[in-house]
Design a protein around this motif. Structure first.
Motif, short mmCIF file in Angstrom:
data_model
loop_
_atom_site.label_atom_id
_atom_site.label_comp_id
_atom_site.label_asym_id
_atom_site.label_seq_id
_atom_site.Cartn_x
_atom_site.Cartn_y
_atom_site.Cartn_z
N LYS A 189 -55.67 63.12 5.51
CA LYS A 189 -57.67 63.37 4.18
C LYS A 189 -58.83 63.04 5.42
O LYS A 189 -59.72 63.03 4.57
N LYS A 190 -59.38 62.78 6.43
CA LYS A 190 -59.85 62.49 6.75
C LYS A 190 -60.02 62.74 8.70
O LYS A 190 -58.67 63.20 9.31
N ASN A 191 -61.27 62.91 9.02
CA ASN A 191 -62.32 63.50 10.65
C ASN A 191 -61.08 64.78 10.80
O ASN A 191 -60.65 65.02 11.78
N LEU A 192 -61.36 65.56 9.97
CA LEU A 192 -60.89 66.89 9.65
C LEU A 192 -61.54 67.70 10.33
O LEU A 192 -63.18 67.46 10.05
N LEU A 193 -61.34 68.83 11.15
CA LEU A 193 -62.49 70.03 12.03
C LEU A 193 -62.16 71.50 10.81
O LEU A 193 -61.15 71.71 11.63
N VAL A 194 -62.81 71.60 10.04
CA VAL A 194 -62.19 73.40 10.09
C VAL A 194 -62.87 74.71 10.77
O VAL A 194 -64.12 74.65 10.35
N ARG A 195 -62.36 75.56 11.03
CA ARG A 195 -63.67 76.70 11.48
C ARG A 195 -62.83 77.47 10.98
O ARG A 195 -61.40 77.82 10.35
N VAL A 196 -63.85 78.39 11.00
CA VAL A 196 -64.48 80.31 10.19
C VAL A 196 -64.35 80.82 10.26
O VAL A 196 -65.43 80.42 11.34
N ASP A 197 -64.50 82.40 10.00
CA ASP A 197 -65.48 82.80 10.38
C ASP A 197 -67.16 82.92 9.48
O ASP A 197 -66.63 82.44 9.10
N GLN A 198 -67.63 83.92 9.85
CA GLN A 198 -69.02 83.74 9.57
C GLN A 198 -68.89 83.97 8.30
O GLN A 198 -69.64 83.38 7.80
N LYS A 199 -68.23 84.85 7.68
CA LYS A 199 -68.34 85.31 6.86
C LYS A 199 -67.35 84.25 5.42
O LYS A 199 -68.77 84.14 4.00
N ASP A 200 -67.08 83.55 6.13
CA ASP A 200 -66.30 82.84 4.81
C ASP A 200 -67.04 81.15 5.04
O ASP A 200 -66.85 80.05 4.19
N PHE A 201 -67.88 81.11 6.39
CA PHE A 201 -68.83 79.81 6.19
C PHE A 201 -69.65 79.10 5.01
O PHE A 201 -69.60 78.58 4.56
N GLU A 202 -70.12 80.05 3.87
CA GLU A 202 -71.92 79.98 3.53
C GLU A 202 -70.32 79.70 2.45
O GLU A 202 -70.66 78.81 1.28
N PHE A 203 -69.04 79.99 2.54
CA PHE A 203 -68.48 79.00 1.17
C PHE A 203 -67.37 78.39 0.79
O PHE A 203 -66.79 77.68 0.39
N MET A 204 -67.63 77.36 2.60
CA MET A 204 -67.42 76.71 2.65
C MET A 204 -67.10 75.39 1.54
O MET A 204 -66.24 74.24 1.17
N PRO A 205 -68.47 75.00 0.84
CA PRO A 205 -68.88 73.52 0.48
C PRO A 205 -68.65 73.60 -0.74
O PRO A 205 -67.92 72.64 -1.28
N GLU A 206 -68.22 73.95 -1.66
CA GLU A 206 -67.68 75.30 -2.94
C GLU A 206 -66.29 75.21 -2.45
O GLU A 206 -65.83 74.62 -3.32
N VAL A 207 -65.33 75.69 -1.56
CA VAL A 207 -64.31 75.60 -1.15
C VAL A 207 -63.96 74.14 -1.14
O VAL A 207 -62.64 73.67 -1.83
N LEU A 208 -64.53 73.03 -0.53
CA LEU A 208 -64.01 71.76 -0.11
C LEU A 208 -64.03 71.40 -1.50
O LEU A 208 -63.20 70.44 -1.72
N GLU A 209 -64.89 70.86 -2.36
CA GLU A 209 -65.20 70.80 -4.01
C GLU A 209 -64.38 71.20 -4.86
O GLU A 209 -63.67 70.02 -5.07
N HIS A 210 -63.99 71.89 -4.64
CA HIS A 210 -62.22 72.46 -5.63
C HIS A 210 -60.73 72.01 -4.74
O HIS A 210 -60.71 71.69 -5.76
N VAL A 211 -60.49 71.60 -3.91
CA VAL A 211 -60.08 70.93 -3.04
C VAL A 211 -59.89 69.78 -2.98
O VAL A 211 -58.41 69.13 -3.75
N GLN A 212 -60.46 69.32 -3.46
CA GLN A 212 -60.82 67.60 -3.82
C GLN A 212 -60.27 67.65 -4.51
O GLN A 212 -60.00 65.97 -5.13
#
Length: 271
Positions: A189-212
């Motif tokens: 759960k540490k030192n992670l690099l997540v690569r996504v397309d440009q469309k999903d990039f803006e939703f990643m903060p919300e996605v990370l919050e729900h996953v945590q």
């Protein structure tokens, strides 16, 4: 009154038939009276047969001279010759019949053997032809079944991809579930690099919050845009390795699954 008489020369009549009555004298030829008498009074074969039968039954022996002149001996010899002739003819007939039967049997056996061999040859030829026909039908059926099987597999694969894409289109939680699953598989759960397309990039903060909230705090997480990624999905990198969770990679995994049943990826593209 005196009566006149005409005196003529007396002509002796011949005792034999067809004699010359001209009055000429000829030499008289004496003949064997036995043969003449026997021939002139020769009994019929029926009488001779009766005499022989009576002689045999009554035990009366006839002398050889009488047997000869009466014709008994000649009749016995004739009957013996007749019996011998009939026996010879009977045996010849049997020999001919046996020879004919044997020849017929040998010819029949030879004919049967020839017919049997010819029948075997024709049967073997027909069986070979039938075998070739069966092999041809089986080969054709195998090709047809193989083609149909590939068509069915390709249809299932196409429908599977279509269902996946259709579900992802209306699933706004897909990225969250995917990231959670990949992190659990990565076992860190540490030192992670997540690569996504440009469309999903803006939703990643919300996605990370729900996953945590579901799996716990994530340390040192960085999110980047990867222009090689098309459609929903992501690539997760960590010290433990890299997991490609893009849609294209998942569809490739699906293609590899169908390759195990004989359906190549290029066949779906040709369809």
């Amino acid at each position: 009154m005196a009566q006149d008489y005409e005196v003529q020369e007396y002509q002796f009549q011949s005792f034999t038939k067809n004699a010359d009555n001209s009055g000429s004298v000829s030499d008289f030829q004496f003949q064997n009276l036995d043969s003449h008498f026997a021939n002139s009074r020769k009994p019929s074969p029926e009488i001779i047969k009766v005499e022989r039968t009576n002689s045999r039954l009554k035990g009366f022996e006839v002398s050889d001279i009488v047997r000869h002149h009466r014709g008994l001996q000649a009749q016995e010899e004739s009957e013996k010759e007749q019996i011998i002739q009939e026996e010879v003819e009977r045996r010849l007939a049997l020999i001919k019949e046996d020879a004919f039967r044997q020849g017929f049997q040998e010819g029949s056996n030879a004919g049967k053997e020839e017919v049997f061999q010819e029948t075997i040859r024709q049967t073997e030829e027909k069986l070979e032809t039938l075998g070739e026909m069966i092999r041809g039908v089986l080969g054709t059926s195998e090709d047809i079944l193989k083609a149909q099987k590939k068509q069915i597999y390709n249809l299932v694969r196409t429908l599977t991809k279509w269902v996946i894409l259709r579900e992802l289109k209306d699933d706004d939680k897909y990225l969250e579930r995917l990231l959670e699953k990949i992190i659990l598989e990565m076992q860190t759960k540490k030192n992670l690099l997540v690569r996504v397309d440009q469309k999903d990039f803006e939703f990643m903060p919300e996605v990370l919050e729900h996953v945590q909230k579901r799996i716990g705090e994530l340390q040192n997480v960085r999110v980047e845009i990867d222009f090689d990624i098309e459609g929903p999905g992501l690539v997760l990198e960590s010290e433990n390795g890299i997991i490609n969770g893009t849609l294209n990679e998942q569809l490739k995994s699906l293609d590899r699954l169908f390759e195990t049943v004989g359906l190549g990826a290029d066949e779906s593209e040709s369809e």
